[in-house]
Design a protein around this motif. Structure first.
Motif, PDB file in Angstrom:
ATOM      1  N   ILE A 193       2.002 -11.418 -10.589  1.00  0.00           N
ATOM      2  CA  ILE A 193       1.640 -10.032 -10.250  1.00  0.00           C
ATOM      3  C   ILE A 193       2.022  -9.209 -11.473  1.00  0.00           C
ATOM      4  O   ILE A 193       3.187  -8.855 -11.671  1.00  0.00           O
ATOM      5  CB  ILE A 193       2.385  -9.541  -8.986  1.00  0.00           C
ATOM      6  CG1 ILE A 193       2.117 -10.479  -7.805  1.00  0.00           C
ATOM      7  CG2 ILE A 193       1.981  -8.104  -8.659  1.00  0.00           C
ATOM      8  CD1 ILE A 193       0.692 -10.514  -7.304  1.00  0.00           C
ATOM      9  N   PRO A 195       3.475  -4.867 -10.820  1.00  0.00           N
ATOM     10  CA  PRO A 195       4.235  -4.779  -9.570  1.00  0.00           C
ATOM     11  C   PRO A 195       4.248  -3.373  -8.992  1.00  0.00           C
ATOM     12  O   PRO A 195       4.372  -3.208  -7.774  1.00  0.00           O
ATOM     13  CB  PRO A 195       5.653  -5.197  -9.974  1.00  0.00           C
ATOM     14  CG  PRO A 195       5.534  -5.855 -11.284  1.00  0.00           C
ATOM     15  CD  PRO A 195       4.325  -5.280 -11.944  1.00  0.00           C
ATOM     16  N   TYR A 229       1.300  -3.157  -6.770  1.00  0.00           N
ATOM     17  CA  TYR A 229       1.512  -4.079  -5.643  1.00  0.00           C
ATOM     18  C   TYR A 229       2.490  -3.454  -4.645  1.00  0.00           C
ATOM     19  O   TYR A 229       2.265  -3.486  -3.427  1.00  0.00           O
ATOM     20  CB  TYR A 229       2.047  -5.408  -6.175  1.00  0.00           C
ATOM     21  CG  TYR A 229       2.233  -6.473  -5.125  1.00  0.00           C
ATOM     22  CD1 TYR A 229       1.231  -7.396  -4.835  1.00  0.00           C
ATOM     23  CD2 TYR A 229       3.432  -6.564  -4.401  1.00  0.00           C
ATOM     24  CE1 TYR A 229       1.405  -8.378  -3.868  1.00  0.00           C
ATOM     25  CE2 TYR A 229       3.613  -7.535  -3.431  1.00  0.00           C
ATOM     26  CZ  TYR A 229       2.605  -8.442  -3.171  1.00  0.00           C
ATOM     27  OH  TYR A 229       2.791  -9.406  -2.212  1.00  0.00           O
ATOM     28  N   ASN A 288       1.183  -0.804  -2.267  1.00  0.00           N
ATOM     29  CA  ASN A 288       0.331  -1.299  -1.176  1.00  0.00           C
ATOM     30  C   ASN A 288       1.040  -2.267  -0.234  1.00  0.00           C
ATOM     31  O   ASN A 288       0.455  -2.686   0.768  1.00  0.00           O
ATOM     32  CB  ASN A 288      -0.910  -1.979  -1.768  1.00  0.00           C
ATOM     33  CG  ASN A 288      -1.803  -0.976  -2.471  1.00  0.00           C
ATOM     34  OD1 ASN A 288      -2.334  -0.072  -1.839  1.00  0.00           O
ATOM     35  ND2 ASN A 288      -1.920  -1.096  -3.777  1.00  0.00           N
ATOM     36  N   GLN A 289       2.281  -2.619  -0.560  1.00  0.00           N
ATOM     37  CA  GLN A 289       2.944  -3.657   0.244  1.00  0.00           C
ATOM     38  C   GLN A 289       4.331  -3.288   0.749  1.00  0.00           C
ATOM     39  O   GLN A 289       4.887  -3.998   1.577  1.00  0.00           O
ATOM     40  CB  GLN A 289       3.058  -4.950  -0.593  1.00  0.00           C
ATOM     41  CG  GLN A 289       1.734  -5.668  -0.825  1.00  0.00           C
ATOM     42  CD  GLN A 289       1.166  -6.296   0.440  1.00  0.00           C
ATOM     43  OE1 GLN A 289       1.895  -6.684   1.339  1.00  0.00           O
ATOM     44  NE2 GLN A 289      -0.157  -6.354   0.536  1.00  0.00           N
ATOM     45  N   THR A 297       9.881  -2.837  -8.805  1.00  0.00           N
ATOM     46  CA  THR A 297       9.905  -4.287  -9.042  1.00  0.00           C
ATOM     47  C   THR A 297      11.193  -4.893  -8.500  1.00  0.00           C
ATOM     48  O   THR A 297      11.179  -5.970  -7.900  1.00  0.00           O
ATOM     49  CB  THR A 297       9.762  -4.576 -10.554  1.00  0.00           C
ATOM     50  OG1 THR A 297       8.607  -3.881 -11.044  1.00  0.00           O
ATOM     51  CG2 THR A 297       9.601  -6.065 -10.824  1.00  0.00           C
ATOM     52  N   ASP A 341      10.546  -8.686  -0.909  1.00  0.00           N
ATOM     53  CA  ASP A 341       9.217  -9.264  -0.676  1.00  0.00           C
ATOM     54  C   ASP A 341       9.345 -10.763  -0.374  1.00  0.00           C
ATOM     55  O   ASP A 341      10.076 -11.475  -1.064  1.00  0.00           O
ATOM     56  CB  ASP A 341       8.338  -9.046  -1.915  1.00  0.00           C
ATOM     57  CG  ASP A 341       6.931  -9.571  -1.718  1.00  0.00           C
ATOM     58  OD1 ASP A 341       6.122  -8.858  -1.111  1.00  0.00           O
ATOM     59  OD2 ASP A 341       6.660 -10.705  -2.171  1.00  0.00           O
ATOM     60  N   SER A 359       6.554 -12.816   0.012  1.00  0.00           N
ATOM     61  CA  SER A 359       5.240 -13.440  -0.190  1.00  0.00           C
ATOM     62  C   SER A 359       5.295 -14.689  -1.056  1.00  0.00           C
ATOM     63  O   SER A 359       4.381 -15.508  -1.046  1.00  0.00           O
ATOM     64  CB  SER A 359       4.293 -12.434  -0.856  1.00  0.00           C
ATOM     65  OG  SER A 359       4.763 -12.141  -2.160  1.00  0.00           O
ATOM     66  N   ASN A 371       5.244 -14.473  -4.260  1.00  0.00           N
ATOM     67  CA  ASN A 371       4.581 -14.124  -5.519  1.00  0.00           C
ATOM     68  C   ASN A 371       5.573 -14.075  -6.682  1.00  0.00           C
ATOM     69  O   ASN A 371       6.754 -13.794  -6.500  1.00  0.00           O
ATOM     70  CB  ASN A 371       3.906 -12.757  -5.399  1.00  0.00           C
ATOM     71  CG  ASN A 371       2.591 -12.845  -4.663  1.00  0.00           C
ATOM     72  OD1 ASN A 371       1.804 -13.756  -4.905  1.00  0.00           O
ATOM     73  ND2 ASN A 371       2.349 -11.920  -3.751  1.00  0.00           N
ATOM     74  N   PHE A 401       6.565 -12.022  -9.914  1.00  0.00           N
ATOM     75  CA  PHE A 401       6.340 -10.673 -10.443  1.00  0.00           C
ATOM     76  C   PHE A 401       6.654 -10.598 -11.943  1.00  0.00           C
ATOM     77  O   PHE A 401       7.505 -11.336 -12.436  1.00  0.00           O
ATOM     78  CB  PHE A 401       7.197  -9.665  -9.670  1.00  0.00           C
ATOM     79  CG  PHE A 401       6.805  -9.557  -8.228  1.00  0.00           C
ATOM     80  CD1 PHE A 401       5.676  -8.855  -7.851  1.00  0.00           C
ATOM     81  CD2 PHE A 401       7.539 -10.226  -7.240  1.00  0.00           C
ATOM     82  CE1 PHE A 401       5.287  -8.785  -6.518  1.00  0.00           C
ATOM     83  CE2 PHE A 401       7.156 -10.157  -5.912  1.00  0.00           C
ATOM     84  CZ  PHE A 401       6.025  -9.436  -5.544  1.00  0.00           C
TER      85      PHE A 401
END
Lengths: 146, 328
Positions: free
Chosen positions: A13, A16, A19, A22-23, A71, A78, A80, A82, A84
């Motif tokens: 990502i 960040p 991201y 939106n998250q 971040t 987070d 997920s 992912n 970053f």
């Protein structure tokens, strides 16, 4: 432990900041860890999950926080899986990245030589599999890859 | 594009003020210093003009470029100052580097990437800080400040290693003049300087490089210095700039160029000032006994009668003139 991949990864990502916008979840903002990071990096005070008092910008929402602190919150909360881009963080976020990695494995990409201080610390460089424990070892390993 | 431009961006609460004078300016530094806020204000102004409540003052148009169709959009932007935020991944690509080289715009790049494919100056890397100039005013005044200052340094002991970026005339010159005092090593290009510094960790090192295009290397060298390494930096604009300063600055036309290069260097013709100074010196000396070649140093420059001027220029590099002292 902190695991760092120097350079870009296709699935990272890269932005960040976007991201996060939106998250993120409201409960992240009022977590004591987030409050401490926001106070330290952005010099701002969390009033509620929707309002933060910034000495520069006045009353702001979480979306106006710095890319660095966003971040850090992604690394903290987070789930997920992912990876970053840690280079969205300035060097003033480095101590927080190390702190977050004390309790769990964190993997980030870095596109610059972040300053983690003189050490001691423990960082695995994923490009070559080496574990570095101080600035000297860090410097001997990272700039071959960026 | 040529020239130096003051950019002022403000709303009721915040004010940014800075000068842009080369085709590539890099802004980096800690989180929460206002980099993205600056881009956001510019973007709002670009979309809504004065209706945004933001004022932008600059003699050139200020434009924000994002990743959506950046190549197409950049083709339609001319004679402007183009700002790019750190979230834009294309900033590190070869395509972007090529586009900068072919463009007549100036670029302000907000990024922590070293950008090794762009020849930018060590003098044009900035952080943003709150200025003390207007402390106490309600509006918070932000300014750019140089992250890497080229102050005058004393150049270490006789046992130091002199790492010279150049492998041709520049190396030949420094080896001829300083070879008895220091061990001179050519890095054969700027990207090898760091590797050589890592390899000679026991000794003090003096780095001689063209500051006008050394921006991508400076961060990692500073990082080594923070680790306690004895590294001394000598980073004039370029070797050719030094020769011009030493031997030709009594010529009025040359002096004017050296005093304010930004007014003479077209960013589209020269991606870095280093290339301009090479061309300028070659043209200035063509057909004379001072004729300059990048391949080998003309022995005239090493003649005992001419050498003191150059040594003087090297020793005085980084020292502020009386006028500069008064201005600061």
């Amino acid at each position: 432990m902190l695991k760092v991949y120097m350079g870009g990864l296709e699935n990272e990502i890269y932005n960040p900041d976007m991201y996060f916008n939106n998250q993120y979840e409201d409960k992240w903002i009022t977590d004591e860890l987030a409050k401490a990071m926001i106070a330290d990096v952005d010099k701002s005070v969390v009033i509620s999950s929707h309002v933060i008092d910034s000495p520069v910008l006045g009353a702001i929402t979480p979306k106006e926080l710095s890319g660095g602190v966003k971040t850090l919150m992604l690394l903290a909360f987070d789930t997920s899986g992912n990876i970053f881009n840690g280079s969205a963080c300035g060097d003033n976020c480095a101590k927080w990245i190390l702190k977050l990695a004390e309790d769990k494995d964190i993997t980030i990409t870095l596109h610059h030589g972040m300053r983690f201080g003189a050490g001691p610390f423990e960082i695995e460089i994923l490009n070559n599999g080496k574990i570095v424990r101080n600035r000297h070892e860090w410097l001997e390993n990272i700039y071959n890859f960026i | 594009m040529k020239g130096q431009y003051r950019v002022t961006i403000f709303n009721k609460r915040l004010r940014f003020e800075f000068d842009i004078r080369r085709n590539i300016t890099v802004v980096r530094g800690d989180s929460a210093t206002g980099k993205t806020t600056l881009i956001g204000m510019l973007s709002n102004y670009e979309q809504n003009g004065v209706a945004s409540g933001i004022t932008v003052n600059c003699a050139k148009k200020c434009v924000v470029l994002d990743s959506i169709r950046w190549q197409v959009n950049l083709q339609s932007i001319s004679d402007s100052i183009v700002f790019i935020d750190e979230g834009e991944k294309f900033i590190g690509s070869d395509e972007f580097a090529a586009a900068v080289g072919a463009s007549d715009n100036y670029f302000v790049l907000i990024t922590r990437h070293n950008l090794p494919n762009l020849p930018y100056s060590v003098q044009e890397i900035y952080g943003i800080r709150i200025s003390q100039k207007y402390a106490g005013f309600k509006q918070i005044y932000n300014e750019f400040y140089p992250l890497y200052e080229a102050d005058k340094q004393e150049y270490g002991s006789d046992s130091a290693v002199m790492v010279i970026e150049d492998s041709k005339s520049g190396f030949e010159f420094f080896e001829a003049v300083y070879g008895k005092k220091y061990q001179c090593v050519s890095a054969q290009g700027k990207s090898n300087v760091y590797r050589l510094l890592l390899a000679c960790s026991e000794k003090a090192c003096i780095v001689v490089a063209d500051g006008a295009a050394f921006g991508a290397e400076i961060e990692r060298i500073y990082h080594l210095m923070e680790d306690g390494r004895k590294i001394y930096l000598f980073l004039p604009e370029s070797f050719e700039w030094l020769l011009l300063k030493a031997h030709f600055s009594e010529n009025n036309a040359v002096a004017k160029v050296l005093e304010a290069p930004e007014n003479y260097i077209d960013s589209k013709a020269y991606i870095s000032w280093e290339r301009f100074f090479t061309d300028f010196l070659i043209k200035q000396t063509a057909g004379t006994y001072w004729q300059y070649s990048k391949q080998h140093i003309n022995p005239v420059y090493l003649h005992e009668k001419n050498l003191p001027k150059m040594v003087n220029a090297i020793q005085n590099y980084g020292r502020k003139s009386e006028k500069e002292m008064q201005d600061s």
